[in-house]
Design a protein around this motif. Sequence first.
Motif, PDB file in Angstrom:
ATOM      1  N   PRO A 123       0.844  -1.202   0.000  1.00 48.59           N
ATOM      2  CA  PRO A 123       0.000   0.000   0.000  1.00 48.59           C
ATOM      3  C   PRO A 123       0.880   1.254   0.000  1.00 48.59           C
ATOM      4  O   PRO A 123       2.062   1.191   0.348  1.00 48.59           O
ATOM      5  CB  PRO A 123      -0.771  -0.119   1.310  1.00 48.59           C
ATOM      6  N   PHE A 124       0.323   2.366  -0.411  1.00 49.10           N
ATOM      7  CA  PHE A 124       1.063   3.635  -0.368  1.00 49.10           C
ATOM      8  C   PHE A 124       0.090   4.793  -0.404  1.00 49.10           C
ATOM      9  O   PHE A 124      -1.073   4.634  -0.749  1.00 49.10           O
ATOM     10  CB  PHE A 124       2.075   3.738  -1.523  1.00 49.10           C
ATOM     11  N   LYS A 125       0.614   5.947  -0.016  1.00 47.23           N
ATOM     12  CA  LYS A 125      -0.181   7.166  -0.102  1.00 47.23           C
ATOM     13  C   LYS A 125       0.469   8.008  -1.200  1.00 47.23           C
ATOM     14  O   LYS A 125       1.697   8.099  -1.268  1.00 47.23           O
ATOM     15  CB  LYS A 125      -0.145   7.882   1.246  1.00 47.23           C
ATOM     16  N   LEU A 126      -0.365   8.575  -2.065  1.00 48.19           N
ATOM     17  CA  LEU A 126       0.171   9.350  -3.192  1.00 48.19           C
ATOM     18  C   LEU A 126      -0.509  10.711  -3.268  1.00 48.19           C
ATOM     19  O   LEU A 126      -1.735  10.802  -3.309  1.00 48.19           O
ATOM     20  CB  LEU A 126      -0.100   8.559  -4.492  1.00 48.19           C
ATOM     21  N   ASP A 127       0.303  11.771  -3.242  1.00 42.45           N
ATOM     22  CA  ASP A 127      -0.236  13.125  -3.460  1.00 42.45           C
ATOM     23  C   ASP A 127       0.092  13.534  -4.881  1.00 42.45           C
ATOM     24  O   ASP A 127       1.262  13.660  -5.248  1.00 42.45           O
ATOM     25  CB  ASP A 127       0.424  14.131  -2.502  1.00 42.45           C
ATOM     26  N   ILE A 128      -0.950  13.748  -5.697  1.00 42.36           N
ATOM     27  CA  ILE A 128      -0.712  14.146  -7.090  1.00 42.36           C
ATOM     28  C   ILE A 128      -1.029  15.626  -7.260  1.00 42.36           C
ATOM     29  O   ILE A 128      -2.103  16.095  -6.879  1.00 42.36           O
ATOM     30  CB  ILE A 128      -1.600  13.332  -8.063  1.00 42.36           C
ATOM     31  N   SER A 129      -0.074  16.359  -7.826  1.00 46.42           N
ATOM     32  CA  SER A 129      -0.358  17.762  -8.179  1.00 46.42           C
ATOM     33  C   SER A 129       0.251  18.034  -9.544  1.00 46.42           C
ATOM     34  O   SER A 129       1.161  17.332  -9.979  1.00 46.42           O
ATOM     35  CB  SER A 129       0.221  18.705  -7.131  1.00 46.42           C
ATOM     36  N   SER A 130      -0.280  19.028 -10.239  1.00 44.88           N
ATOM     37  CA  SER A 130       0.176  19.248 -11.610  1.00 44.88           C
ATOM     38  C   SER A 130       0.288  20.723 -11.962  1.00 44.88           C
ATOM     39  O   SER A 130      -0.510  21.541 -11.505  1.00 44.88           O
ATOM     40  CB  SER A 130      -0.804  18.552 -12.565  1.00 44.88           C
ATOM     41  N   ASP A 131       1.303  21.056 -12.775  1.00 42.08           N
ATOM     42  CA  ASP A 131       1.471  22.424 -13.296  1.00 42.08           C
ATOM     43  C   ASP A 131       0.623  22.620 -14.547  1.00 42.08           C
ATOM     44  O   ASP A 131       0.536  23.720 -15.066  1.00 42.08           O
ATOM     45  CB  ASP A 131       2.906  22.661 -13.808  1.00 42.08           C
ATOM     46  N   ILE A 132       0.062  21.527 -15.053  1.00 47.27           N
ATOM     47  CA  ILE A 132      -0.484  21.543 -16.413  1.00 47.27           C
ATOM     48  C   ILE A 132      -1.946  21.980 -16.431  1.00 47.27           C
ATOM     49  O   ILE A 132      -2.779  21.331 -15.801  1.00 47.27           O
ATOM     50  CB  ILE A 132      -0.386  20.128 -17.038  1.00 47.27           C
ATOM     51  N   PRO A 133      -2.272  23.064 -17.146  1.00 53.99           N
ATOM     52  CA  PRO A 133      -3.699  23.397 -17.256  1.00 53.99           C
ATOM     53  C   PRO A 133      -4.446  22.284 -17.998  1.00 53.99           C
ATOM     54  O   PRO A 133      -3.901  21.693 -18.931  1.00 53.99           O
ATOM     55  CB  PRO A 133      -3.722  24.696 -18.069  1.00 53.99           C
ATOM     56  N   ILE A 134      -5.662  21.970 -17.544  1.00 52.53           N
ATOM     57  CA  ILE A 134      -6.380  20.832 -18.134  1.00 52.53           C
ATOM     58  C   ILE A 134      -7.174  21.237 -19.383  1.00 52.53           C
ATOM     59  O   ILE A 134      -7.463  22.413 -19.586  1.00 52.53           O
ATOM     60  CB  ILE A 134      -7.318  20.124 -17.120  1.00 52.53           C
ATOM     61  N   SER A 135      -7.481  20.252 -20.194  1.00 53.16           N
ATOM     62  CA  SER A 135      -8.346  20.404 -21.382  1.00 53.16           C
ATOM     63  C   SER A 135      -7.899  21.496 -22.340  1.00 53.16           C
ATOM     64  O   SER A 135      -8.724  22.210 -22.885  1.00 53.16           O
ATOM     65  CB  SER A 135      -9.792  20.708 -20.974  1.00 53.16           C
ATOM     66  N   CYS A 136      -6.596  21.684 -22.529  1.00 53.38           N
ATOM     67  CA  CYS A 136      -6.191  22.697 -23.497  1.00 53.38           C
ATOM     68  C   CYS A 136      -5.199  22.131 -24.499  1.00 53.38           C
ATOM     69  O   CYS A 136      -4.631  22.868 -25.301  1.00 53.38           O
ATOM     70  CB  CYS A 136      -5.640  23.933 -22.792  1.00 53.38           C
ATOM     71  N   GLY A 137      -4.973  20.831 -24.504  1.00 52.49           N
ATOM     72  CA  GLY A 137      -4.113  20.235 -25.522  1.00 52.49           C
ATOM     73  C   GLY A 137      -2.713  19.910 -25.041  1.00 52.49           C
ATOM     74  O   GLY A 137      -1.839  19.595 -25.835  1.00 52.49           O
ATOM     75  N   LEU A 138      -2.485  20.002 -23.719  1.00 54.35           N
ATOM     76  CA  LEU A 138      -1.141  19.727 -23.199  1.00 54.35           C
ATOM     77  C   LEU A 138      -0.975  18.293 -22.685  1.00 54.35           C
ATOM     78  O   LEU A 138       0.059  17.947 -22.130  1.00 54.35           O
ATOM     79  CB  LEU A 138      -0.797  20.726 -22.094  1.00 54.35           C
ATOM     80  N   GLY A 139      -2.004  17.492 -22.834  1.00 53.40           N
ATOM     81  CA  GLY A 139      -1.882  16.086 -22.440  1.00 53.40           C
ATOM     82  C   GLY A 139      -1.879  15.870 -20.935  1.00 53.40           C
ATOM     83  O   GLY A 139      -1.180  14.986 -20.432  1.00 53.40           O
ATOM     84  N   SER A 140      -2.641  16.678 -20.208  1.00 57.51           N
ATOM     85  CA  SER A 140      -2.624  16.545 -18.740  1.00 57.51           C
ATOM     86  C   SER A 140      -3.092  15.158 -18.288  1.00 57.51           C
ATOM     87  O   SER A 140      -2.539  14.595 -17.349  1.00 57.51           O
ATOM     88  CB  SER A 140      -3.467  17.629 -18.072  1.00 57.51           C
TER      89      SER A 140
END
Length: 326
Positions: free
Chosen positions: A100-117
């Motif tokens: 088991p593990f705990k995962l914190d996901i965060s992203s610099d990538i704006p969503i739904s604009c073609g950057l493949g988030s």
Amino acid sequence: AFVGTVEAPSKVILFGEHAVVEGYGAISMAVDLRTRGKIFESEKDIVINLKDLGRSLTLDIENIPKLDLKNYNSGVKYVLCAIKSIVNYLKDRGYEDFKPFKLDISSDIPISCGLGSSASVVATTIKSFLSTNAISIPKKELCKICFSVEKEVQGRASITDTATVIYNSVLKIKNSNDFEVLKGTKLYKLLKGCHFLVVHVEKRKKKTAELVKEVAEHPRKEEIFRSIGKIVDKVEEVSTWEELGCLMVKNHELLRELGVSTSKIDKVVELGSRYGYGAKLSGAGGGGIVIILTDEDRREELLKSLKELEVLDVFECKVGMKSENQ
Ligand code: MEV
């Protein structure tokens, strides 16, 4: 306790969007806007915190193979589908007793604009599972699993986003299933020296599927796709930033003819060509992003003009993610 970090980049299409749907080639490039997964120890369950969505998921490892994804919306669905796919992939190959593990996901990538988030989040989730369990699989396999997740959640997808994010490089997309990594080639070396701006111009007004459908009904699409295909063929032979920028502008003109640009996108491309070597819409269009090949001597003027146009965001990018901690 903190265990480690896994990351994945995002992608832009440099040449060939839309035509690639009909079997012409395209060129994509990984850029250093990343999704980060911070891994921590966990007592019993897999706990995933999706920081940007404000959601937290707690998964009993035993139940993962039977997870029903129907009732989840897409942001969460990508992550759940990713976990389920990697568990089933490994179980089929004789692995069991996952940690088991705990995962914190965060992203610099704006969503739904073609950057493949979404591809970037899927890759990060699967890499974190593998890293926690000290399992390594070939990139080709990782790519197949991530692509199957994109297909399952979206219904339809091209390999572009997944492959570019996983190989963290410049890719020639041959068709919706096949690609070649261009690392070490003449084009790769030229792009390595380039400075790009990725400009998030405006929110996209239409979904990719809708734009692809509209393009399919365009009376001159065959002729326009052929011209885009010729540009993609020429790209691998260019030697200078001027030539590269010129092809970007030509490709943009063809996307405009296809009807997927907007007046604000055109204004940004015009600024990019005036102050830089060239620019074009990147992705499906109807808003979204413009990529500019900058001339570093005129960068300040360009940034000032972009600010006056009130674009949503400007990111400075070079090829690929600088370091990769896998
Ligand atoms: C979307 O980012 C790019 C398109 O060519 C669609 C696709 O390749 O799946 C418009």
